[in-house]
Design an enzyme around this catalytic site. Structure first.
Site: not given
Ligand code: UD1
Length: 417
Positions: A22-23, A117, A122, A125-126, A305, A397
């Site tokens: 999925k990811n 969520c 989540r 900003d990055q 995960d 999902r």
């Molecule tokens: C992806 C995966 C999800 C997995 C997660 C961590 C997909 C579709 N989903 O989610 O299944 O649980 O990686 O391995 O691939 N963060 C910020 N700012 C940002 C982006 C992230 O603060 O702009 C924080 C998030 O809140 C979290 C951490 O960084 O605490 C890691 O999140 P991230 O790796 O971005 O998760 P996803 O990419 O959403």
């Protein structure tokens, strides 16, 4: 709303095929936005999130031709509506992955903010910071991120934390930027590598995917390609845990142990015998598992995960396990539900202490997010008597035909309406 009725107590036995990841599939579907030529994908998992993403892309103008449940051709020759509405982003956070490709291809994108969520705030900003560094003008208004730029320019990007979809969004955006982009502190997840492989087959110039520094030299356009989505390492790990917890013996095909070192290590510590084959994995569970402590962290460390599924197996293991969740601040929603089945779990901040009990007892439980739901199913398979898992739309999902695959392994599960 569908529920899953599980009659626990049968060890999982037999063979089942693992689906595409999925990811990996979700970002790769978004890569179709980057090219005017068709992108053909195989080993696409047949999941609700995939259907949502296809619907979203179709709304933007992408022509979607689904040849079968597991393959699709996307024709992105015309993108006339570069918008991801709230209704879609709220059900699937990964919709944020259209942002980078849209800005790069059409120079304009309006994508709803995902909001909170079940597993934490989540933010994105990055993703925004990276696009701004590449010259995009980004505003956040009425709950939407609006990014505009005639053409992105290559830049040196550094993310404050390791972010998987953040890395993917910026890597896709950089493919069509003017000049070289370097993403530092990049996510090393195998799904990032699978996306990079697909982009390279579309003509992108990317090196370093799978390390924490990815270099992308922008090109004027990408062409069509065919790509096979990698196997789902989290689905693989989930079935391994289900077999481990029930004292089972299974063989998973169409997958590989190479993406799962940290998970396999823990299962071996728990007493399982694991035999990796070329494109399959065998697991033989012990009579009773030994508790295993773990700490989640970005790849190649233990995946967040898989945290919930390991909490479930620790519930019935011999001994006490300490689990530390370092990625998401609120990812223990399953603990209270597991407690309803008789588990002994204490939570303190990001630490969970799980004392193994001799047995769990069936009850009605509520799924709160995708992987939490998987942990409840595992616990239900172990528990004595009937467990009813409510709100299984979360499972739909992210797990292809979960009930059918479990039934094939001898589990007594039934979907009820
Ligand atoms: C992806 C995966 C999800 C997995 C997660 C961590 C997909 C579709 N989903 O989610 O299944 O649980 O990686 O391995 O691939 N963060 C910020 N700012 C940002 C982006 C992230 O603060 O702009 C924080 C998030 O809140 C979290 C951490 O960084 O605490 C890691 O999140 P991230 O790796 O971005 O998760 P996803 O990419 O959403």
């Amino acid at each position: 709303m569908d529920k899953l009725l599980i009659e626990g107590g049968s060890p999982l036995k037999g063979e089942v095929a693992i689906s595409g990841a999925k990811n990996a599939a979700l970002p790769i579907l978004c890569a179709a936005l980057l090219s005017k030529e068709p992108l053909h994908l195989t080993n696409l998992p047949d999941l609700n999130d995939v259907r949502t993403m296809l619907k979203l892309l179709a709304q933007m103008g992408v022509k979607v031709h689904r040849e079968s449940a597991n393959s699709v051709t996307l024709d992105g020759s015309t993108i006339d509506n570069p918008v991801a509405p709230y209704e879609m982003v709220k059900t699937m956070r990964a919709a944020i992955l259209v942002l980078g490709p849209l800005v790069a291809r059409v120079g304009d994108a309006r994508v709803s903010l995902p909001g909170g969520c079940a597993i934490g705030a989540r933010p994105v900003d990055q993703h925004i910071k990276g696009l701004q560094s590449m010259g995009a003008e980004v505003t956040v208004e009425h709950g939407y991120v609006h990014a505009k730029v005639p053409r992105l320019r290559g830049a040196r990007l550094f993310t404050d934390m390791v972010t998987v979809t953040g890395t993917e969004n910026l890597m896709m955006a950089a493919c069509l930027a003017d000049g070289e982009t370097v993403i530092e502190n990049a996510a090393r997840e195998p799904e990032v590598v699978d996306l990079a492989n697909c982009l390279v087959s579309m003509g992108a110039q990317i090196s370093g995917a799978g390390t924490d520094v990815i270099r992308i030299r922008g090109v004027a356009q990408l062409h069509g390609a065919t790509h096979r989505v990698m196997p789902d390492r989290i689905e693989t790990g989930t079935y391994l845990c289900a077999a481990a917890a029930t004292g089972g013996q299974i063989r998973l095909t169409g997958t590989s142990s190479c993406y799962l070192d940290s998970v396999i290590d823990k299962l071996m510590d728990a007493g399982c015998e694991i035999t990796p084959e070329r494109e399959a994995i065998r697991l033989q569970a012990p009579r009773r598992l030994t508790a295993v402590s773990l700490r989640t962290a970005p790849y190649p460390a233990f995946p967040t995960d898989m945290q919930a599924q390991f909490m479930a197996i620790n519930c019935v293991a011999n001994g006490t396990a300490v689990i530390r969740e370092t990625i998401f601040e609120n990812r223990y929603m399953h603990a209270v539900e597991l407690a309803r089945l008789g588990a002994d779990i204490k939570i303190d901040g990001n630490t969970a202490v799980v004392r193994g009990v001799e047995r769990l007892e069936g009850a009605t439980v509520m799924a709160t997010d995708l992987r939490a739901s998987a942990s409840l199913v595992i616990a239900g398979l172990v528990a004595q008597g009937e467990t009813l898992v409510d709100r299984i739309y979360h499972l739909d999902r992210g797990y292809e035909h979960l009930d059918e695959k479990l039934a094939r392994l001898g589990a007594r599960v039934r979907r009820v309406r």
